[in-house]
Design a protein around this motif. Structure first.
Motif, short mmCIF file in Angstrom:
data_model
loop_
_atom_site.label_atom_id
_atom_site.label_comp_id
_atom_site.label_asym_id
_atom_site.label_seq_id
_atom_site.Cartn_x
_atom_site.Cartn_y
_atom_site.Cartn_z
N HIS A 291 111.51 43.10 51.05
CA HIS A 291 111.21 43.94 49.72
C HIS A 291 110.50 42.92 48.81
N ARG A 292 111.34 41.66 48.67
CA ARG A 292 110.56 41.02 47.90
C ARG A 292 109.17 40.58 47.70
N LYS A 293 108.66 40.39 49.30
CA LYS A 293 107.38 39.86 49.54
C LYS A 293 106.63 41.15 49.43
N ASN A 294 107.12 42.37 49.45
CA ASN A 294 106.37 43.41 49.19
C ASN A 294 106.16 43.69 47.71
N LEU A 295 107.13 43.18 46.98
CA LEU A 295 106.85 43.34 45.33
C LEU A 295 105.82 42.42 45.11
N LEU A 296 105.91 41.29 45.66
CA LEU A 296 104.81 40.12 45.17
C LEU A 296 103.62 40.71 45.66
N GLN A 297 103.59 41.29 46.60
CA GLN A 297 102.24 41.57 47.08
C GLN A 297 101.46 43.06 46.30
N LYS A 298 102.53 43.66 45.97
CA LYS A 298 101.93 44.84 44.94
C LYS A 298 101.67 44.44 43.41
N PHE A 299 102.22 43.35 43.15
CA PHE A 299 101.92 43.06 41.80
C PHE A 299 101.07 41.77 41.82
N GLN A 300 100.48 41.65 42.84
CA GLN A 300 99.40 40.46 42.90
C GLN A 300 100.06 39.19 42.51
N ALA A 301 101.41 38.81 42.50
CA ALA A 301 101.97 37.90 41.61
C ALA A 301 102.39 36.78 43.01
N LYS A 302 102.32 35.31 42.31
CA LYS A 302 102.33 34.28 43.01
C LYS A 302 103.68 33.84 43.28
N ASN A 303 104.57 34.28 42.44
CA ASN A 303 106.12 33.83 42.57
C ASN A 303 107.09 34.98 41.72
N SER A 304 108.25 34.81 41.84
CA SER A 304 109.30 35.49 41.09
C SER A 304 109.03 35.77 39.63
N THR A 305 108.67 34.50 38.97
CA THR A 305 108.57 34.10 37.37
C THR A 305 107.34 35.17 37.27
N GLU A 306 106.33 35.12 37.90
CA GLU A 306 105.15 35.96 37.58
C GLU A 306 105.39 37.34 37.85
N LEU A 307 106.08 37.92 38.97
CA LEU A 307 106.35 39.11 39.21
C LEU A 307 107.26 39.68 38.03
N ILE A 308 108.13 38.87 37.61
CA ILE A 308 109.00 39.62 36.40
C ILE A 308 108.19 39.49 35.26
N THR A 309 107.44 38.71 34.92
CA THR A 309 106.44 38.72 33.66
C THR A 309 105.53 40.07 33.53
N LEU A 310 104.95 40.39 34.72
CA LEU A 310 104.05 41.42 35.11
C LEU A 310 104.97 42.78 34.99
N ALA A 311 106.19 42.94 35.66
CA ALA A 311 107.00 44.00 35.50
C ALA A 311 107.49 44.40 34.03
N ILE A 312 107.70 43.30 32.97
CA ILE A 312 108.19 43.47 31.67
C ILE A 312 106.87 43.83 31.22
N GLN A 313 105.75 43.43 31.23
CA GLN A 313 104.68 44.20 30.63
C GLN A 313 104.42 45.50 30.88
N GLN A 314 105.02 46.06 31.97
CA GLN A 314 104.76 47.39 32.32
C GLN A 314 105.96 48.24 32.04
N ASN A 315 106.99 47.65 31.26
CA ASN A 315 108.28 48.44 31.05
C ASN A 315 109.11 48.64 32.23
N LEU A 316 108.97 48.03 33.48
CA LEU A 316 109.66 48.44 34.52
C LEU A 316 111.01 47.88 34.65
N ILE A 317 111.39 46.71 33.81
CA ILE A 317 112.52 45.99 33.91
C ILE A 317 113.31 46.50 32.61
N GLU A 318 114.52 46.95 32.96
CA GLU A 318 115.56 47.47 31.68
C GLU A 318 115.97 46.20 30.86
N GLU A 319 115.95 46.42 29.50
CA GLU A 319 116.47 45.17 28.77
C GLU A 319 117.71 45.35 28.86
#
Length: 212
Positions: free
Chosen positions: A184-212
């Motif tokens: 699932h982690r690899k699929n998330l990286l691919q879907k967000f076109q993210a290089k690593n978990s840090t970039e994944l989280i940053t992109l998810a925050i931009q799109q309000n997909l992570i709860e504060e």
């Protein structure tokens, strides 16, 4: 909350900013400002011989660019968390800092209570932004924004990744195998076109997909 004192270093070209931060952090016994510097080269030399938990790093320095300096710090001392502390509010700069390994981005008008909370959140493995920075990164240009479709399970795992949890811990909480979580982690990286978990989280925050 850690039981030991947290070693903090400050890198800023304005001595008055350094003294202000020292004074504010001194009110919290858990924090120990072990050294402060006005140049990037000084912090590089320091971390090669000393353990630093948190570095509050300005972007504009007389001998270096804080964005690139952050990357150097993480290469030399991966365990050190870097929080950018700057007046620069351009979205592109904020994103580059996170991509270079920063654990957060705070503007210098951030209230002290929010600064303290941010440091504690970084110590828990989270990426932090001040309120104003969140507003900036939540408004990307149309050509920057990629909105992937996520399954319910992917959304669950994304939330747990954002909290700094490992695949093993996520697997235990969701009653899955670690291998399934890694898939699932690899699929998330691919879907967000993210290089690593840090970039994944940053992109998810931009799109309000992570709860504060």
């Amino acid at each position: 909350m850690p039981s030991h004192k947290i070693n903090i270093s400050i890198v800023d070209d304005h001595p008055i900013v350094i003294e202000g931060l020292k004074t504010m952090l001194a009110h919290h016994q858990i924090f120990n400002v072990i050294e402060a510097f006005t140049c990037g080269s000084q912090i590089i030399s320091f971390i090669q011989k000393n353990k630093v938990d948190i570095i509050l790093l300005d972007i504009t320095l007389p001998d270096d660019n804080g964005i690139e300096l952050c990357k150097k710090i993480k290469l030399i001392s991966p365990h050190t968390s870097v929080i950018m502390f700057s007046n620069r509010s351009e979205r592109s700069i904020i994103m580059r800092c996170i991509q270079n390994g920063a654990s957060g981005y705070l503007l210098k008008n951030t209230p002290i209570a929010e600064l303290i909370e941010s440091i504690n959140n970084v110590l828990s493995g989270n990426i932090v932004f001040c309120s104003e920075t969140k507003q900036i990164i939540n408004k990307p240009s149309p050509n920057e924004l990629i909105i992937p479709r996520l399954t319910k399970r992917e959304k669950q795992i994304l939330q747990l990744i954002a909290k700094g949890k490992t695949s093993i811990i996520i697997a235990e909480e969701l009653f899955l195998s670690p291998l399934t979580v890694d898939t699932h982690r690899k699929n998330l990286l691919q879907k967000f076109q993210a290089k690593n978990s840090t970039e994944l989280i940053t992109l998810a925050i931009q799109q309000n997909l992570i709860e504060e």
